[in-house]
Design a protein around this motif. Structure first.
Motif, mmCIF file in Angstrom:
data_model
loop_
_atom_site.group_PDB
_atom_site.id
_atom_site.type_symbol
_atom_site.label_atom_id
_atom_site.label_comp_id
_atom_site.label_asym_id
_atom_site.label_seq_id
_atom_site.Cartn_x
_atom_site.Cartn_y
_atom_site.Cartn_z
ATOM 1 N N PHE A 169 0.897 -1.154 0.192
ATOM 2 C CA PHE A 169 -0.059 0.022 -0.152
ATOM 3 C C PHE A 169 0.839 1.115 0.014
ATOM 4 O O PHE A 169 0.794 2.298 -0.604
ATOM 5 C CB PHE A 169 -0.980 0.105 1.396
ATOM 6 C CG PHE A 169 -2.396 -0.594 1.112
ATOM 7 C CD1 PHE A 169 -3.312 -0.077 0.117
ATOM 8 C CD2 PHE A 169 -2.539 -1.993 1.543
ATOM 9 C CE1 PHE A 169 -4.491 -0.963 0.011
ATOM 10 C CE2 PHE A 169 -3.614 -2.273 1.320
ATOM 11 C CZ PHE A 169 -4.498 -1.854 0.605
ATOM 12 N N SER A 170 1.960 1.235 0.850
ATOM 13 C CA SER A 170 2.898 2.347 0.701
ATOM 14 C C SER A 170 3.446 2.658 -0.529
ATOM 15 O O SER A 170 3.503 3.741 -0.990
ATOM 16 C CB SER A 170 3.837 2.163 2.067
ATOM 17 O OG SER A 170 4.836 3.172 2.095
ATOM 18 N N ASP A 171 3.889 1.513 -1.468
ATOM 19 C CA ASP A 171 4.333 1.739 -2.520
ATOM 20 C C ASP A 171 3.451 2.372 -3.792
ATOM 21 O O ASP A 171 3.639 3.058 -4.397
ATOM 22 C CB ASP A 171 5.057 0.556 -3.140
ATOM 23 C CG ASP A 171 6.306 -0.199 -2.565
ATOM 24 O OD1 ASP A 171 6.937 0.896 -1.648
ATOM 25 O OD2 ASP A 171 6.677 -1.244 -2.265
ATOM 26 N N ALA A 172 2.236 1.725 -3.468
ATOM 27 C CA ALA A 172 0.962 2.217 -4.411
ATOM 28 C C ALA A 172 0.817 3.700 -4.404
ATOM 29 O O ALA A 172 0.706 4.241 -5.296
ATOM 30 C CB ALA A 172 -0.058 1.137 -4.109
ATOM 31 N N VAL A 173 0.694 4.172 -3.106
ATOM 32 C CA VAL A 173 0.378 5.636 -2.766
ATOM 33 C C VAL A 173 1.448 6.685 -3.168
ATOM 34 O O VAL A 173 1.287 7.654 -3.314
ATOM 35 C CB VAL A 173 -0.199 5.887 -1.443
ATOM 36 C CG1 VAL A 173 -1.227 5.176 -1.211
ATOM 37 C CG2 VAL A 173 0.963 5.472 -0.223
ATOM 38 N N ARG A 181 -1.191 5.273 -9.487
ATOM 39 C CA ARG A 181 -1.398 5.067 -8.262
ATOM 40 C C ARG A 181 -3.017 4.635 -8.266
ATOM 41 O O ARG A 181 -3.121 3.553 -7.310
ATOM 42 C CB ARG A 181 -1.565 6.639 -7.631
ATOM 43 C CG ARG A 181 -1.563 6.437 -5.976
ATOM 44 C CD ARG A 181 -1.650 7.984 -5.489
ATOM 45 N NE ARG A 181 -0.414 8.629 -5.753
ATOM 46 C CZ ARG A 181 -0.717 9.902 -6.341
ATOM 47 N NH1 ARG A 181 -1.544 10.394 -6.627
ATOM 48 N NH2 ARG A 181 0.514 10.496 -6.980
ATOM 49 N N LEU A 182 -3.701 4.900 -8.737
ATOM 50 C CA LEU A 182 -5.104 4.168 -8.782
ATOM 51 C C LEU A 182 -4.881 2.661 -9.314
ATOM 52 O O LEU A 182 -5.508 1.893 -8.723
ATOM 53 C CB LEU A 182 -6.114 4.898 -10.143
ATOM 54 C CG LEU A 182 -7.540 4.619 -9.808
ATOM 55 C CD1 LEU A 182 -7.975 5.034 -8.545
ATOM 56 C CD2 LEU A 182 -8.441 5.280 -11.174
ATOM 57 N N VAL A 183 -4.154 2.450 -10.398
ATOM 58 C CA VAL A 183 -4.020 0.850 -10.677
ATOM 59 C C VAL A 183 -3.390 0.243 -9.663
ATOM 60 O O VAL A 183 -3.690 -1.090 -9.496
ATOM 61 C CB VAL A 183 -3.337 1.093 -12.315
ATOM 62 C CG1 VAL A 183 -2.764 -0.528 -12.483
ATOM 63 C CG2 VAL A 183 -4.187 1.606 -13.098
ATOM 64 N N HIS A 186 -5.736 -0.252 -6.581
ATOM 65 C CA HIS A 186 -6.615 -1.374 -7.000
ATOM 66 C C HIS A 186 -6.020 -2.679 -6.851
ATOM 67 O O HIS A 186 -6.926 -3.649 -6.355
ATOM 68 C CB HIS A 186 -7.246 -1.125 -8.391
ATOM 69 C CG HIS A 186 -8.242 -1.955 -8.857
ATOM 70 N ND1 HIS A 186 -7.991 -2.839 -9.590
ATOM 71 C CD2 HIS A 186 -9.484 -1.863 -8.750
ATOM 72 C CE1 HIS A 186 -9.388 -3.720 -9.854
ATOM 73 N NE2 HIS A 186 -10.177 -3.032 -9.197
ATOM 74 N N ASP A 187 -4.825 -2.937 -7.561
ATOM 75 C CA ASP A 187 -4.065 -4.270 -7.337
ATOM 76 C C ASP A 187 -3.903 -4.879 -6.078
ATOM 77 O O ASP A 187 -4.404 -5.885 -5.740
ATOM 78 C CB ASP A 187 -2.730 -4.180 -8.141
ATOM 79 C CG ASP A 187 -2.134 -5.460 -8.002
ATOM 80 O OD1 ASP A 187 -2.731 -6.224 -8.871
ATOM 81 O OD2 ASP A 187 -0.940 -5.526 -7.874
ATOM 82 N N VAL A 188 -3.459 -3.885 -4.860
ATOM 83 C CA VAL A 188 -3.267 -4.320 -3.790
ATOM 84 C C VAL A 188 -4.549 -4.695 -2.961
ATOM 85 O O VAL A 188 -4.708 -5.501 -2.231
ATOM 86 C CB VAL A 188 -2.493 -3.234 -2.870
ATOM 87 C CG1 VAL A 188 -2.166 -3.618 -1.529
ATOM 88 C CG2 VAL A 188 -1.245 -2.815 -3.584
ATOM 89 N N ILE A 189 -5.592 -3.763 -3.249
ATOM 90 C CA ILE A 189 -6.882 -4.049 -2.803
ATOM 91 C C ILE A 189 -7.486 -5.645 -2.844
ATOM 92 O O ILE A 189 -7.999 -6.159 -2.121
ATOM 93 C CB ILE A 189 -8.013 -3.058 -2.982
ATOM 94 C CG1 ILE A 189 -7.510 -1.586 -2.328
ATOM 95 C CG2 ILE A 189 -9.307 -3.492 -2.579
ATOM 96 C CD1 ILE A 189 -8.439 -0.511 -2.417
ATOM 97 N N GLN A 190 -7.190 -5.775 -4.213
ATOM 98 C CA GLN A 190 -7.582 -7.293 -4.643
ATOM 99 C C GLN A 190 -6.895 -8.238 -3.870
ATOM 100 O O GLN A 190 -7.497 -9.569 -3.679
ATOM 101 C CB GLN A 190 -7.387 -7.322 -6.105
ATOM 102 C CG GLN A 190 -7.940 -6.378 -7.156
ATOM 103 C CD GLN A 190 -9.409 -6.441 -6.985
ATOM 104 O OE1 GLN A 190 -10.187 -7.586 -6.985
ATOM 105 N NE2 GLN A 190 -9.982 -5.432 -6.972
ATOM 106 N N GLN A 191 -5.854 -8.161 -3.129
ATOM 107 C CA GLN A 191 -5.159 -8.891 -2.573
ATOM 108 C C GLN A 191 -5.424 -9.160 -0.873
ATOM 109 O O GLN A 191 -5.050 -9.914 0.005
ATOM 110 C CB GLN A 191 -3.521 -8.734 -2.521
ATOM 111 C CG GLN A 191 -2.925 -8.669 -3.726
ATOM 112 C CD GLN A 191 -1.392 -8.089 -3.768
ATOM 113 O OE1 GLN A 191 -0.805 -8.949 -3.047
ATOM 114 N NE2 GLN A 191 -1.132 -7.135 -4.919
ATOM 115 N N LEU A 192 -6.371 -8.052 -0.526
ATOM 116 C CA LEU A 192 -6.653 -8.211 0.715
ATOM 117 C C LEU A 192 -7.634 -9.638 1.206
ATOM 118 O O LEU A 192 -8.344 -10.116 0.258
ATOM 119 C CB LEU A 192 -7.587 -6.984 1.193
ATOM 120 C CG LEU A 192 -7.062 -5.816 1.326
ATOM 121 C CD1 LEU A 192 -8.113 -4.571 1.332
ATOM 122 C CD2 LEU A 192 -6.574 -5.708 2.596
#
Length: 198
Positions: A169-173, A181-183, A186-192
């Motif tokens: 998440f830190s890398d994504a933001v 950032r959005l992509v 979204h990718d990390v959220i799918q891994q929750l």
């Protein structure tokens, strides 16, 4: 001499005057003692305890009788949902529905509610009750409901976005452009995990 001492230590030979027999130090009462047989009274007690342990009611029965209550706050999200049978915690469902109906005001999640109201709501949810949020006390202090939501998230043992995905998440933001950032987010959220994703 140091060399002869090392030989003594390695081989285990010492002058007899340096050695005392352990038996001389052990009290006579200990060496002569034998295990005492279990008395009839103690035997009955052991039997009773074994029977008691075997006949313990199940967790489900304790819950049905109202003896055992599952925690809401400070409980692992997945564990809480498994125990409650809900898709999302009831506390969040009740609070968000209330906020969408009554709390669309400036700073709903920024300003804090009155501490006593927050604690009262917390106690009711922890007691497996669904409080009536339309009471005047809460309508006049809508910020206490927003504060309760924040309190729930703050007390999760593993945060909503999880410790495991923190770096991602830190890398994504930190991505360079909004689109990237959005992509990534979204990718990390799918891994929750499913409970956290819901």
């Amino acid at each position: 001499s140091p060399s002869s001492l090392s030989v003594f230590l390695q081989v285990g030979f010492f002058p007899s005057e340096c050695v005392e027999l352990i038996n001389d130090k052990v009290p006579q009462s200990v060496t002569n003692s034998v295990p005492k047989p279990v008395s009839k009274k103690h035997g009955k007690l052991i039997t009773f305890l074994r029977t008691f342990m075997k006949s313990r009611p199940t967790k489900q029965k304790l819950k049905q009788r109202g003896i055992l209550k599952e925690r809401v706050f400070g409980c692992d999200l997945g564990e809480h949902l498994l125990n409650s049978g809900h898709d999302v915690p009831q506390v969040l469902k009740s609070c968000t529905e209330f906020i969408e109906k009554h709390g669309i005001v400036d700073g709903i999640y920024r300003l804090s509610g009155i501490a006593s109201n927050i604690q009262k709501l917390r106690h009711e949810f922890d007691s497996e009750q669904i409080p009536d949020l339309t009471k005047d006390i809460y309508i006049q202090d809508i910020h206490c409901v927003g504060s309760l939501c924040k309190l729930y998230f703050r007390e999760l043992p593993n945060p909503l976005l999880t410790y495991q995905l923190y770096e991602k998440f830190s890398d994504a933001v930190s991505a360079a452009t909004d689109e990237e950032r959005l992509v990534k987010i979204h990718d990390v959220i799918q891994q929750l995990p499913p409970p956290h994703y819901r």
